[in-house]
Design a protein around this motif. Structure first.
Motif, PDB file in Angstrom:
ATOM      1  N   ASN A 141       0.690  -1.238   0.068  1.00 54.50           N
ATOM      2  CA  ASN A 141       0.126   0.012   0.035  1.00 54.50           C
ATOM      3  C   ASN A 141       0.932   1.290   0.005  1.00 54.50           C
ATOM      4  O   ASN A 141       1.746   1.619   0.997  1.00 54.50           O
ATOM      5  CB  ASN A 141      -0.900   0.011   1.185  1.00 54.50           C
TER       6      ASN A 141
ATOM      7  N   ALA B 256      -3.541   6.334   3.043  1.00 57.69           N
ATOM      8  CA  ALA B 256      -4.743   5.841   3.823  1.00 57.69           C
ATOM      9  C   ALA B 256      -4.338   4.247   4.144  1.00 57.69           C
ATOM     10  O   ALA B 256      -4.180   3.654   2.949  1.00 57.69           O
ATOM     11  CB  ALA B 256      -5.959   6.231   3.270  1.00 57.69           C
ATOM     12  N   PRO B 257      -4.978   3.726   5.119  1.00 59.49           N
ATOM     13  CA  PRO B 257      -5.292   2.292   4.980  1.00 59.49           C
ATOM     14  C   PRO B 257      -5.997   1.785   3.918  1.00 59.49           C
ATOM     15  O   PRO B 257      -6.930   2.411   3.691  1.00 59.49           O
ATOM     16  CB  PRO B 257      -5.892   2.154   6.490  1.00 59.49           C
ATOM     17  N   LEU B 258      -5.674   0.729   3.697  1.00 60.90           N
ATOM     18  CA  LEU B 258      -6.552   0.068   2.464  1.00 60.90           C
ATOM     19  C   LEU B 258      -7.416  -1.331   3.075  1.00 60.90           C
ATOM     20  O   LEU B 258      -6.881  -2.306   3.535  1.00 60.90           O
ATOM     21  CB  LEU B 258      -5.480  -0.567   1.579  1.00 60.90           C
ATOM     22  N   ASP B 259      -8.598  -1.241   2.924  1.00 60.36           N
ATOM     23  CA  ASP B 259      -9.500  -2.230   3.401  1.00 60.36           C
ATOM     24  C   ASP B 259      -9.347  -3.536   2.435  1.00 60.36           C
ATOM     25  O   ASP B 259      -9.476  -3.303   1.251  1.00 60.36           O
ATOM     26  CB  ASP B 259     -10.797  -1.875   3.343  1.00 60.36           C
TER      27      ASP B 259
ATOM     28  N   ARG C  46      -6.822  -5.268   6.833  1.00 63.16           N
ATOM     29  CA  ARG C  46      -6.438  -3.816   6.020  1.00 63.16           C
ATOM     30  C   ARG C  46      -4.579  -3.942   5.865  1.00 63.16           C
ATOM     31  O   ARG C  46      -4.041  -4.635   6.695  1.00 63.16           O
ATOM     32  CB  ARG C  46      -6.645  -2.840   6.709  1.00 63.16           C
ATOM     33  N   ALA C  47      -4.284  -3.029   5.140  1.00 64.60           N
ATOM     34  CA  ALA C  47      -2.969  -2.600   4.866  1.00 64.60           C
ATOM     35  C   ALA C  47      -2.777  -1.303   5.217  1.00 64.60           C
ATOM     36  O   ALA C  47      -3.558  -0.571   4.605  1.00 64.60           O
ATOM     37  CB  ALA C  47      -2.572  -3.140   3.523  1.00 64.60           C
ATOM     38  N   GLU C  48      -1.722  -1.133   6.071  1.00 61.20           N
ATOM     39  CA  GLU C  48      -1.553   0.061   6.469  1.00 61.20           C
ATOM     40  C   GLU C  48      -0.886   0.896   5.476  1.00 61.20           C
ATOM     41  O   GLU C  48      -0.041   0.263   4.477  1.00 61.20           O
ATOM     42  CB  GLU C  48      -0.822   0.137   7.585  1.00 61.20           C
ATOM     43  N   PRO C  49      -0.542   2.204   5.499  1.00 64.26           N
ATOM     44  CA  PRO C  49       0.129   3.106   4.667  1.00 64.26           C
ATOM     45  C   PRO C  49       1.526   2.680   4.433  1.00 64.26           C
ATOM     46  O   PRO C  49       2.082   2.593   5.694  1.00 64.26           O
ATOM     47  CB  PRO C  49      -0.170   4.383   5.026  1.00 64.26           C
TER      48      PRO C  49
ATOM     49  N   GLY D 232       2.773  -0.166   4.112  1.00 64.69           N
ATOM     50  CA  GLY D 232       2.926  -1.257   4.411  1.00 64.69           C
ATOM     51  C   GLY D 232       2.807  -2.305   3.433  1.00 64.69           C
ATOM     52  O   GLY D 232       2.170  -2.359   2.451  1.00 64.69           O
TER      53      GLY D 232
END
Length: 158
Positions: free
Chosen positions: A75, A79-82, A113-116, A118
């Motif tokens: 990612n 923003a976090p990715l759902d 989720r995948a953090e920014p 990450g």
């Protein structure tokens, strides 16, 4: 002729089989062992592929010759990715026959989720006969708002 009890006299027939279907674009296939592919800010790659003996533990699963692969997702957005609704499908052979997903061995789904900045990964096993492994297509749909990412190529037979 009178209708049977509990059966409508005029059956409801869907006039549009695609009603409710998303018009979601599909990216051109990337090489299975090649560079990452993806959409703006999200990079995906197939980081490993192995031939395994598939394990069937779920309802309707059938054990047999399978492939296990790991997908890595980075990612690159702020923003976090759902990832709660990720869908992975596999098609094999020249006729693009759908492959069934199996319970194992050693599978692990993507986290929610995948953090920014990450990177996360998931490992899947699909039943794929050896004779259909010259052409394999792995599709990953992580968001209905983004194109489907596709990887294509040959995979190990043993």
């Amino acid at each position: 002729m009178a209708a049977e009890p509990g059966v409508p006299s005029d059956p409801i027939i869907a006039s549009d089989a695609d009603e409710g279907a998303l018009d979601q674009p599909i990216l051109p296939p990337a090489d299975l062992g090649g560079q990452p592919s993806g959409n703006a800010g999200v990079r995906l790659r197939v980081s490993s592929v192995q031939a395994v003996d598939g394990v069937a533990e779920g309802i309707g699963e059938v054990a047999g010759p399978a492939i296990r692969f790991t997908l890595s997702l980075t990612n690159e957005t702020a923003a976090p990715l759902d990832l709660a609704d990720v869908v992975v499908t596999v098609e094999a052979g020249p006729d693009a026959l759908p492959a069934g997903e199996l319970s194992g061995p050693d599978v692990s789904p993507f986290p929610a989720r995948a953090e920014p900045a990450g990177t996360v990964s998931a490992t899947y096993v699909f039943l794929v006969p050896v004779e259909l492994r010259d052409l394999l297509r792995i599709s990953l749909n992580y968001s209905p708002e983004e194109p489907i990412v596709v990887f294509q190529g040959s995979v190990p037979t043993g």
